[in-house]
Scaffold this motif. Structure first.
Motif, PDB file in Angstrom:
ATOM      1  N   PHE A  35       0.834  -1.191   0.000  1.00 23.56           N
ATOM      2  CA  PHE A  35       0.000   0.000   0.000  1.00 23.56           C
ATOM      3  C   PHE A  35       0.873   1.247   0.000  1.00 23.56           C
ATOM      4  O   PHE A  35       1.986   1.252   0.522  1.00 23.56           O
ATOM      5  CB  PHE A  35      -0.866   0.059   1.268  1.00 23.56           C
ATOM      6  CG  PHE A  35      -1.743  -1.131   1.495  1.00 23.56           C
ATOM      7  CD1 PHE A  35      -1.240  -2.279   2.103  1.00 23.56           C
ATOM      8  CD2 PHE A  35      -3.073  -1.105   1.127  1.00 23.56           C
ATOM      9  CE1 PHE A  35      -2.042  -3.383   2.325  1.00 23.56           C
ATOM     10  CE2 PHE A  35      -3.892  -2.200   1.346  1.00 23.56           C
ATOM     11  CZ  PHE A  35      -3.371  -3.337   1.944  1.00 23.56           C
ATOM     12  N   ARG A  50      -3.274   0.445  -3.764  1.00 26.21           N
ATOM     13  CA  ARG A  50      -3.048  -0.882  -3.193  1.00 26.21           C
ATOM     14  C   ARG A  50      -2.639  -1.826  -4.318  1.00 26.21           C
ATOM     15  O   ARG A  50      -3.168  -1.743  -5.420  1.00 26.21           O
ATOM     16  CB  ARG A  50      -4.336  -1.346  -2.525  1.00 26.21           C
ATOM     17  CG  ARG A  50      -4.507  -2.844  -2.347  1.00 26.21           C
ATOM     18  CD  ARG A  50      -5.822  -3.177  -1.685  1.00 26.21           C
ATOM     19  NE  ARG A  50      -6.182  -4.575  -1.896  1.00 26.21           N
ATOM     20  CZ  ARG A  50      -6.951  -5.277  -1.097  1.00 26.21           C
ATOM     21  NH1 ARG A  50      -7.467  -4.710  -0.010  1.00 26.21           N
ATOM     22  NH2 ARG A  50      -7.240  -6.530  -1.357  1.00 26.21           N
TER      23      ARG A  50
ATOM     24  N   THR B 103      -8.509  -3.808   3.401  1.00 22.66           N
ATOM     25  CA  THR B 103      -7.886  -2.487   3.392  1.00 22.66           C
ATOM     26  C   THR B 103      -8.339  -1.704   4.616  1.00 22.66           C
ATOM     27  O   THR B 103      -9.518  -1.685   4.952  1.00 22.66           O
ATOM     28  CB  THR B 103      -8.254  -1.741   2.107  1.00 22.66           C
ATOM     29  OG1 THR B 103      -7.747  -2.479   0.991  1.00 22.66           O
ATOM     30  CG2 THR B 103      -7.658  -0.348   2.103  1.00 22.66           C
TER      31      THR B 103
END
Lengths: 114, 115
Positions: A35, A50, B103
């Motif tokens: 990331f 990402r 994420t």
């Protein structure tokens, strides 16, 4: 243990120019994620991009793109057409596939000048 | 969609005191992670909470503890504060769906100063 190294503590670029931020990492894992996060002076960390390690295609997100070299364990961020709002700390981060913790580098401070 | 929020924004404590920091996760997220960011450094993982249980922990002593509530919000508690605990504390939320990783999205942080 996984380590992330950002070798450029500070960088500067003129508005509208292109800049590349470097990141290398060390891991024995084969499945992982990388990331780039941006932390402006207001300090809220924002996800920029990402990359999944199993994907050969480099991720892109508008003006942001990465150059992912798995064999070299390198993950650089390219910012095209730099804007004043891109001024921030940029952190490279790593997470293994079965993991939960992001491992961050020390960051690169990017200044975009008029 | 509501983002990750943290309170308070700033906090000043003295050595030996205890502190509680709070985090509300982003709408739809069920996992909360806490990070400590010392000045000029990248964030360091403290721990993660999922389904109200600690799911993983970094290299932090037991005086750092946490909770997750049924609404997925979370608290970070630090006992016996030390000067080195002065830092920006970041909360990140994510949605755990099984395989793969999630994420993490960060809140604005709480700046803790220990005098």
């Amino acid at each position: 243990a996984q380590t992330v190294t950002q070798s450029q503590p500070e960088m500067s670029v003129q508005e509208a120019e292109t800049v590349t931020l470097s990141c290398t990492y060390d891991t024995s894992e084969n499945n992982y994620y990388l990331f780039w996060y941006k932390q402006p002076p207001s300090r809220q960390m924002i996800l920029v991009i990402r990359q999944e390690a199993y994907k050969q295609q480099n991720a892109t997100e508008n003006r942001f793109s990465v150059n992912f070299q798995k064999a070299a364990k390198s993950f650089s961020l390219k910012i095209s057409d730099s804007q004043l709002g891109d001024t921030a700390m940029y952190f490279c981060a790593f997470m293994i596939n079965s993991g939960y913790a992001l491992n961050f580098g020390k960051g690169t401070s990017l200044l975009v000048t008029p | 969609e509501t983002g990750v929020t943290q309170s308070p924004t700033h906090l000043i404590k003295t050595r030996g005191q205890q502190v509680t920091l709070r985090c509300s996760s982003q709408s739809g997220h069920n996992t909360v992670s806490w990070y400590q960011q010392a000045l000029g450094q990248g964030p360091q993982f403290i721990f993660q909470y999922y389904r109200e249980e600690e799911n993983g922990r970094g290299n932090f002593p037991p005086r750092f503890s946490g909770l997750q509530f049924p609404n997925y919000s979370s608290e970070l508690n630090v006992n016996a504060l030390e000067l080195d605990d002065s830092a920006l504390y970041l909360c990140a939320s994510s949605f755990r769906r099984g395989a793969g990783i999630d994420t993490q999205y960060f809140g604005p942080g709480t700046r803790l100063t220990v005098l």
